[in-house]
Design a protein around this motif. Structure first.
Motif, mmCIF file in Angstrom:
data_model
loop_
_atom_site.group_PDB
_atom_site.id
_atom_site.type_symbol
_atom_site.label_atom_id
_atom_site.label_comp_id
_atom_site.label_asym_id
_atom_site.label_seq_id
_atom_site.Cartn_x
_atom_site.Cartn_y
_atom_site.Cartn_z
ATOM 1 N N ALA A 219 102.334 67.671 85.499
ATOM 2 C CA ALA A 219 103.015 66.652 86.122
ATOM 3 C C ALA A 219 102.317 65.352 86.480
ATOM 4 N N ASP B 246 110.170 65.126 88.555
ATOM 5 C CA ASP B 246 111.120 65.084 87.566
ATOM 6 C C ASP B 246 110.216 66.159 86.499
ATOM 7 N N GLU B 247 108.986 66.078 86.521
ATOM 8 C CA GLU B 247 108.239 67.314 85.676
ATOM 9 C C GLU B 247 108.355 68.569 86.274
ATOM 10 N N LEU C 214 106.983 55.086 90.930
ATOM 11 C CA LEU C 214 107.008 55.677 89.358
ATOM 12 C C LEU C 214 106.276 56.985 89.171
ATOM 13 N N SER D 219 101.096 63.240 83.722
ATOM 14 C CA SER D 219 102.177 62.504 83.131
ATOM 15 C C SER D 219 102.626 61.469 83.941
ATOM 16 N N GLY D 220 102.466 61.496 85.448
ATOM 17 C CA GLY D 220 102.765 60.524 86.510
ATOM 18 C C GLY D 220 101.600 59.364 86.371
ATOM 19 N N ILE E 148 102.534 57.011 83.205
ATOM 20 C CA ILE E 148 103.467 56.343 83.447
ATOM 21 C C ILE E 148 103.164 54.945 84.490
ATOM 22 N N ARG F 228 108.363 60.494 88.520
ATOM 23 C CA ARG F 228 107.678 61.524 87.399
ATOM 24 C C ARG F 228 107.200 62.753 87.745
#
Length: 542
Positions: free
Chosen positions: A470, A434-435, A427, A473-474, A477, A431
Motif C-alpha cells: 500500500a 484504499d489498498e 493522494l 502504491s501510495g 500516485i 491510496r
C-alpha cells in the motif's frame, strides 16, 4: 564615455573579495539557523510531548512556526527596501533568538506554540535577508557562485538536522534543540554587525502599507491552514475548510486592489510585469511543491518498504541532497563564467520531471541502489533550479525592489511546499487506505496511513506485506502527480528570456528590450518598454 561613467557610478561598487567572503560566511550561518530549526525540533517532538503533554496540540508547534514565517516573509522584504537591509536583518536575527530562548524555557504546550510563532516571525526575515543582502553585495554575474554555496548549506542542513536533533535530544535534553541556536546566532550577529557595509538608505517618509500587509497576512494564513488541516484535521469538504478558502480568496482579492492604490505597496505589483520574474515565481512554486513532497515521502517509503532505520532518516536522502548540492555549485560557477543561465531552468525542469516519474515506478521490489539513482536524478534537477530561480528573479527588478523580489520568490516556494505536502499527502493517504481496505483488513485502515516502525513490527506478516504494498502504491500516485505538476515548471522555463548577466567590471550597455533592462543594476523597464530612471545614488555607510 561620460554616460558610461555615470552609469557605473550609480552601481554600488563591489566590496573587497575578502570582506564579501566573511559576510557570505555570516549569511550562511544565519541561513543554517533557519534551515536547521524545524528539522532539529521535528526529531525532538516525541520527547517534547512526553515532557509537556498536550499531544492534541502537537501539530500547532510546527504550524505556528510555518504560519508566522510565511506571513512575515513579504513584510520583512519590504521593510528592508524601505529602511535599510542591515538593521532589518539584524532585528530578524534577534527576534529569532528571543523566540528560541523562550521556546526552550516553555513550561506547557500553549507557551511553546506561542514562542514558536515568535521564532517563526524572526525566521521570516532570515532567508529573505540573506538573499537580498547577497543581491546588494554581489554583482549579478558573480551571484550564482555564492548562491550555489547557499544550496550546499540547505543540503547539509537536511542531512545533518535529524542527526543533530536526535543527538541533542538524547544527550542534552529537548530544550537544547532550541538553545543550540544561541551560539550560532551570536556568531552571525557579531559578524554581520562588524563586516557588513551596505549603502545607507535615507529613512523613507512613505507610510507603511498596513492594510495591504494585513490582507496579505490573512490570505497567506488561510492558505497555509487549508493545506495543513485539509484531509487531516478536517475533511476537504467541511465548513471550516470552505470558510478558510473563502476568507483566503477574499483577502487576496482585496490585497490586489489595495496594492494598486497604495503609495508604497507591501508587494508592488509592477514587479510581475517582468516576464522572467513571473516565470521564476511559477518555477519556484513548483520546485517547492516537488521538493518538500519528496522529503516527506521518500524516507517513509524507505522505512516502510525497504526496511531502513528511522534513526538516520537524514542519511536516507543523501543521494538526492548530494546531487542537488554538487549541481547547484557547478551551475553557479558556469553562470559566473559565462553570464548565461537559461539552459539551467530548462535542464533542471527536465531532470525534475524525469526523476519524479522514475520514483513513481518504485514498488516493493525496488532496491536501495535503484531508488538512490532515481533520487539523484531528482536532486540534480532541483540543484539546477533552487538558486537560479532567485538569481533570475532578483535581476528582473530594480535595486530598490530587491527585498520584495527576494521575499516574493521565497514566499512562492514556501506556498508551493504547503500545497505539495497537502496534495501529495492526501493522494498518498487515500491510496494507502484504499489498498489496505482491500488487502489488510479494517484494523489497520482505521488508524493512520503512516505507521511508525514499532507499530509496523507488531503487525502480522500478511498485514505488514499488505501495508508495504500500500505504501509503494501510495508513493507511486504521489510522485506521478508530482511529475505531472512539474511539467508546468518546464513549460515556464522554456519561455524565460536569455539575458547575459552583467559582470562586476562591465559597464552597463543601453537596454534594447524589456528583459535587457533588467540585466542592469537599475532594473527593468515599465510595461510600456521604457526604462525607468535609476534610483537615487545612495551614500556609502562607513
Amino acid at each position: 564615455m561620460a554616460e558610461l561613467r555615470k552609469k557605473a557610478a550609480e552601481t554600488p561598487a563591489e566590496p573587497a573579495a575578502r570582506s564579501v567572503r566573511v559576510v557570505v560566511l555570516a549569511l550562511m550561518i544565519t541561513m543554517l539557523l533557519a534551515m536547521l530549526d524545524n528539522l532539529i525540533v521535528g526529531t525532538a517532538m516525541p520527547t517534547i510531548v512526553g515532557d509537556l503533554g498536550g499531544l492534541e496540540h502537537l501539530s500547532w508547534v510546527v504550524t505556528a512556526y510555518t504560519l508566522a514565517t510565511a506571513a512575515s516573509t513579504p513584510i520583512w522584504g519590504k521593510l528592508g527596501d524601505l529602511y535599510g537591509r542591515k538593521g532589518v536583518f539584524l532585528t530578524s536575527i534577534v527576534i529569532f533568538l528571543i523566540g528560541s530562548v523562550l521556546s526552550g524555557m516553555a513550561q506547557d504546550m500553549g507557551q511553546l506554540i506561542g514562542f514558536r510563532a515568535v521564532q517563526g516571525l524572526g525566521a521570516g526575515g532570515l532567508m529573505v535577508g540573506v538573499m537580498a543582502i547577497l543581491g546588494d553585495l554581489v554583482p549579478p554575474r558573480e551571484r550564482g557562485r555564492y548562491q550555489g554555496m547557499m544550496a550546499g548549506v540547505m543540503a547539509i542542513a537536511m542531512i545533518g538536522g535529524p542527526l543533530v536533533g536526535g543527538t541533542i535530544t538524547d544527550h542534552l535534553g529537548w530544550r537544547w534543540s532550541f538553545y543550540i541556536n544561541i551560539p550560532l546566532g551570536a556568531v552571525a550577529l557579531a559578524m554581520v554587525t562588524a563586516v557588513l557595509h551596505l549603502p545607507r538608505k535615507e529613512r523613507s517618509t512613505a507610510r507603511v502599507d498596513y492594510l495591504g500587509a494585513a490582507l496579505l497576512t490573512v490570505g497567506i494564513t488561510a492558505i497555509v491552514l487549508v493545506t495543513t488541516w485539509g484531509g487531516t484535521e478536517y475533511a476537504w469538504s467541511s465548513a471550516v475548510i470552505m470558510e478558510l478558502i473563502a476568507l483566503g480568496v477574499a483577502s487576496l482579492v482585496g490585497f490586489v486592489f489595495v496594492e494598486t492604490k497604495a503609495a508604497e505597496p507591501i508587494m508592488p505589483l509592477h514587479i510581475f510585469r517582468s516576464r522572467n520574474f513571473t516565470l521564476m515565481s511559477v518555477v519556484g512554486f513548483m520546485t517547492g511543491f516537488v521538493m518538500f513532497g519528496a522529503v516527506l515521502f521518500l524516507p517513509l517509503y524507505q522505512q516502510s518498504v525497504q526496511g531502513a532505520s528511522a534513526t538516520n532518516s537524514g542519511l536516507l536522502l543523501l543521494p538526492m541532497l548530494l546531487a542537488m548540492m554538487i549541481v547547484s555549485l557547478v551551475a553557479g560557477r558556469i553562470t559566473t563564467g559565462t553570464g548565461k543561465y537559461k539552459i539551467f531552468p530548462i535542464a533542471g525542469s527536465v531532470l525534475m520531471v524525469g526523476g519524479l516519474l522514475l520514483l513513481a515506478t518504485m514498488d516493493t521490489g525496488t532496491s536501495r541502489l535503484t531508488s538512490g539513482v532515481y533520487m539523484a536524478v531528482l536532486g540534480a534537477g532541483m540543484g539546477f533550479l533552487m538558486q537560479i530561480t532567485m538569481l533570475v528573479a532578483q535581476n528582473s527588478v530594480e535595486l530598490k525592489d530587491m527585498g520584495v523580489a527576494s521575499s516574493a520568490t521565497t514566499l512562492f516556494r514556501t506556498l508551493g511546499s504547503s500545497f505539495g505536502v497537502a496534495i501529495m499527502g492526501a493522494l498518498f493517504t487515500g491510496r494507502v487506505q484504499d489498498e489496505m481496505a482491500a488487502r489488510g483488513g479494517a484494523a489497520v485502515t482505521e488508524g493512520s496511513a503512516q505507521l511508525d516502525a514499532a507499530s509496523l513490527a507488531k503487525l502480522p506478516d500478511a498485514a505488514r506485506e499488505a501495508y508495504e504494498y500500500a505504501v509503494a502504491s501510495g508513493t507511486h500516485i504521489a510522485f506521478l502527480v508530482g511529475g505531472s505538476v512539474a511539467v508546468i515548471a518546464l513549460v515556464a522555463a522554456l519561455f524565460v528570456k536569455e539575458v547575459p548577466l552583467r559582470g562586476a567590471a562591465e559597464p552597463q550597455t543601453p537596454a534594447t528590450g524589456p528583459e535587457e533592462a533588467a540585466a542592469g543594476s537599475t532594473g527593468p523597464e515599465d510595461s510600456t518598454g521604457t526604462k525607468p530612471s535609476p534610483p537615487a545614488k545612495a551614500s556609502q555607510n562607513a
